[in-house]
Design a protein around this motif. Structure first.
Motif, PDB file in Angstrom:
ATOM      1  N   LEU A 196       0.815  -1.209   0.000  1.00 22.92           N
ATOM      2  CA  LEU A 196       0.000   0.000   0.000  1.00 22.92           C
ATOM      3  C   LEU A 196       0.853   1.265   0.000  1.00 22.92           C
ATOM      4  N   LYS A 197       0.262   2.377  -0.400  1.00 17.83           N
ATOM      5  CA  LYS A 197       0.823   3.710  -0.199  1.00 17.83           C
ATOM      6  C   LYS A 197       0.029   4.353   0.933  1.00 17.83           C
ATOM      7  N   VAL A 198       0.695   5.158   1.772  1.00 17.23           N
ATOM      8  CA  VAL A 198       0.051   5.594   3.011  1.00 17.23           C
ATOM      9  C   VAL A 198       0.209   7.096   3.242  1.00 17.23           C
ATOM     10  N   ASN A 199      -0.910   7.761   3.484  1.00 19.60           N
ATOM     11  CA  ASN A 199      -0.884   9.123   4.019  1.00 19.60           C
ATOM     12  C   ASN A 199      -0.887   9.022   5.542  1.00 19.60           C
ATOM     13  N   VAL A 200       0.154   9.562   6.180  1.00 21.85           N
ATOM     14  CA  VAL A 200       0.236   9.472   7.648  1.00 21.85           C
ATOM     15  C   VAL A 200       0.033  10.824   8.329  1.00 21.85           C
ATOM     16  N   PHE A 201       0.189  11.947   7.576  1.00 20.70           N
ATOM     17  CA  PHE A 201      -0.198  13.295   7.998  1.00 20.70           C
ATOM     18  C   PHE A 201       0.701  13.969   9.023  1.00 20.70           C
ATOM     19  N   PHE A 202       1.348  13.221   9.899  1.00 19.99           N
ATOM     20  CA  PHE A 202       2.082  13.839  10.997  1.00 19.99           C
ATOM     21  C   PHE A 202       3.538  13.408  11.006  1.00 19.99           C
ATOM     22  N   GLY A 203       4.406  14.316  11.502  1.00 20.00           N
ATOM     23  CA  GLY A 203       5.794  13.958  11.741  1.00 20.00           C
ATOM     24  C   GLY A 203       6.649  13.911  10.492  1.00 20.00           C
ATOM     25  N   PRO A 204       7.893  13.491  10.639  1.00 14.43           N
ATOM     26  CA  PRO A 204       8.847  13.516   9.529  1.00 14.43           C
ATOM     27  C   PRO A 204       8.514  12.561   8.395  1.00 14.43           C
TER      28      PRO A 204
END
Length: 448
Positions: A196-204
């Motif tokens: 999968l490809k992932v949007n995590v939104f926070f942090g580095p």
């Protein structure tokens, strides 16, 4: 939220304004506080080491005073926003209101709309401290960004859910979860490992607001939480037709991580993601093999020190960690969870599901579970409990004194804590389980 009487001692969460930490965790995003001068300092002091791009005592603030209570502080807020654009190079501004702003009734939304009409990347969130806590307002901030900022990019898309392998992940709450940076990195590694490809939104690991702009493109959402964040995935399901898969506790160690990944794989392919299940299974098998190799190496140590090791554990944490750690510690560390305390002020409607999830840990043991936002009460209960053998407490820094009183070992795993420095440590996944084992037994060896 759940109701409780009297005061709260040794609080493990903050007021609604604590959601400024959610903003700070977004790369190049800045919170603007329409509040009294001490509010931001209070939040920063509670979380510690949480400055981010422009947090703590560097956050722009209207410094609401007695004059503003009488005459309103909207013009002061207007000047702060204007000057913040001049001084700080930002990708997103999030205006949050404290108690005074909420009581006076300044039209913050109307003012922010003026800047939005000038195509400024700015949103407003109503976060007076008396309305909720930061577990709830974390979701409110994310939903405000989705509704007021992300929605502006909808017209650039012919349709939603165009990238079948892209997902939005909603898991650790920044800074409220002391291991959020490491956890997000591990979630991303694991989900990419299955294709999968992932949007995590926070942090580095995040691309910042660019990832927020890409939210509508995602095929589906992943929620890892017993309750916090649920309103986010519900909002996205209504807005973009994105379904979600929900894993109710923090996946720690081999058993729960394998279960989590297999749940995601099955759901992804139901959504036509067309993951290569052979490659995904191979990745999981490799991770499991590496994990158990380390457990094999642990056997000699456990045999040699078996008479000096604790045999039971008490956990004081939020619901996701209490259940996740209890499952892991019972099945993969070999300690027996005794009385457990959930300190996040869980809403009543989610409590039974959490109780049932914990019950699924073992059909042979009934693990006592308390929903107790007043951690002082939790400590009093523990003081009156006696079990045979040595114990260990996993909790916040305040619980170290209680552990000493009872002659137990202690590991700091929750906030607030002035007794442990956490930078990029993770407790999620296969590697997180190994790290938690290290931390537990290093703690025991230190007092051996």
């Amino acid at each position: 939220m759940a109701k409780y009487d009297g005061y709260v001692e040794q609080q493990r969460f903050t007021c609604a304004l604590g959601a400024i930490q959610t903003v700070i965790a977004i790369p190049r995003a800045v919170p603007i506080l329409h509040s009294g001068p001490g509010c931001g300092e209070m939040v920063a002091g509670f979380f510690e080491r949480s400055r981010g791009y422009a947090g703590g005592d560097t956050s722009p603030c209207t410094n609401f005073n007695e004059k503003d209570v009488v005459f309103g502080g909207i013009e002061k807020l207007r000047n702060i926003i204007e000057n913040t654009y001049k001084v700080l190079d930002t990708d997103l501004q999030v205006v949050v209101t404290g108690c005074t702003g909420g009581i006076v009734g300044d039209d913050v939304d109307g003012l922010v709309q003026e800047f939005q009409d000038r195509d400024k990347p700015i949103v407003s969130v109503d976060t007076p401290g008396f309305k909720s806590n930061n577990f709830v307002s974390h979701s409110n901030v994310i939903n405000a960004i989705i509704d007021q900022y992300v929605s502006k990019f909808e017209d650039e898309l012919d349709e939603f859910r165009t990238e079948k392998k892209l997902v939005n992940l909603f898991a650790s709450i920044p800074y409220q979860d002391p291991f959020w940076k490491g956890n997000i990195r591990e979630y991303k590694r694991l989900l990419e490992g299955i294709g999968l490809k992932v949007n995590v939104f926070f942090g580095p690991e995040s691309k910042g607001v660019k990832e927020f702009q890409d939210i509508p493109k995602a095929n589906f959402n992943i929620l890892v939480s017993p309750w916090y964040g649920k309103s986010i995935v519900d909002n996205l399901e209504r807005k973009y037709g994105q379904p979600y898969t929900w894993f109710h506790s923090v996946p720690i160690g081999a058993n729960e991580t394998e279960k989590f990944l297999n749940q995601v794989i099955e759901f992804a392919n139901e959504q036509d993601a067309e993951l290569n299940e052979v490659k995904a299974a191979s990745f999981i098998k490799h991770e499991i093999k590496a994990y158990y190799e380390e457990l094999d190496n642990l056997a000699t140590f456990l045999l040699e020190f078996r008479f000096g090791l604790p045999n039971h554990v008490h956990i004081l944490h939020d619901a996701g960690y209490v259940v996740g750690m209890a499952k892991f510690i019972l099945h993969e560390v070999g300690l027996v969870p005794k009385e457990l305390f959930i300190t996040d002020n869980t809403p009543d409607k989610y409590k039974q599901a959490i109780i049932d999830d914990l019950k699924s840990t073992s059909d042979k043991k009934d693990i006592p579970l308390y929903f107790e936002p007043n951690a002082g009460n939790a400590q009093d209960i523990l003081r009156g409990i006696k079990h045979d053998g040595d114990g260990i407490i996993l909790g916040a820094g305040w619980d170290e004194t209680l552990a000493k009183e009872k002659g137990y070992d202690f590991l700091s795993v929750a906030i607030p804590s002035a007794v442990r420095l956490v930078l990029t440590t993770n407790y999620v996944g296969f590697t997180g389980g190994l790290r938690l084992i290290e931390d537990i037994y290093n703690t025991v060896l230190k007092g051996f």
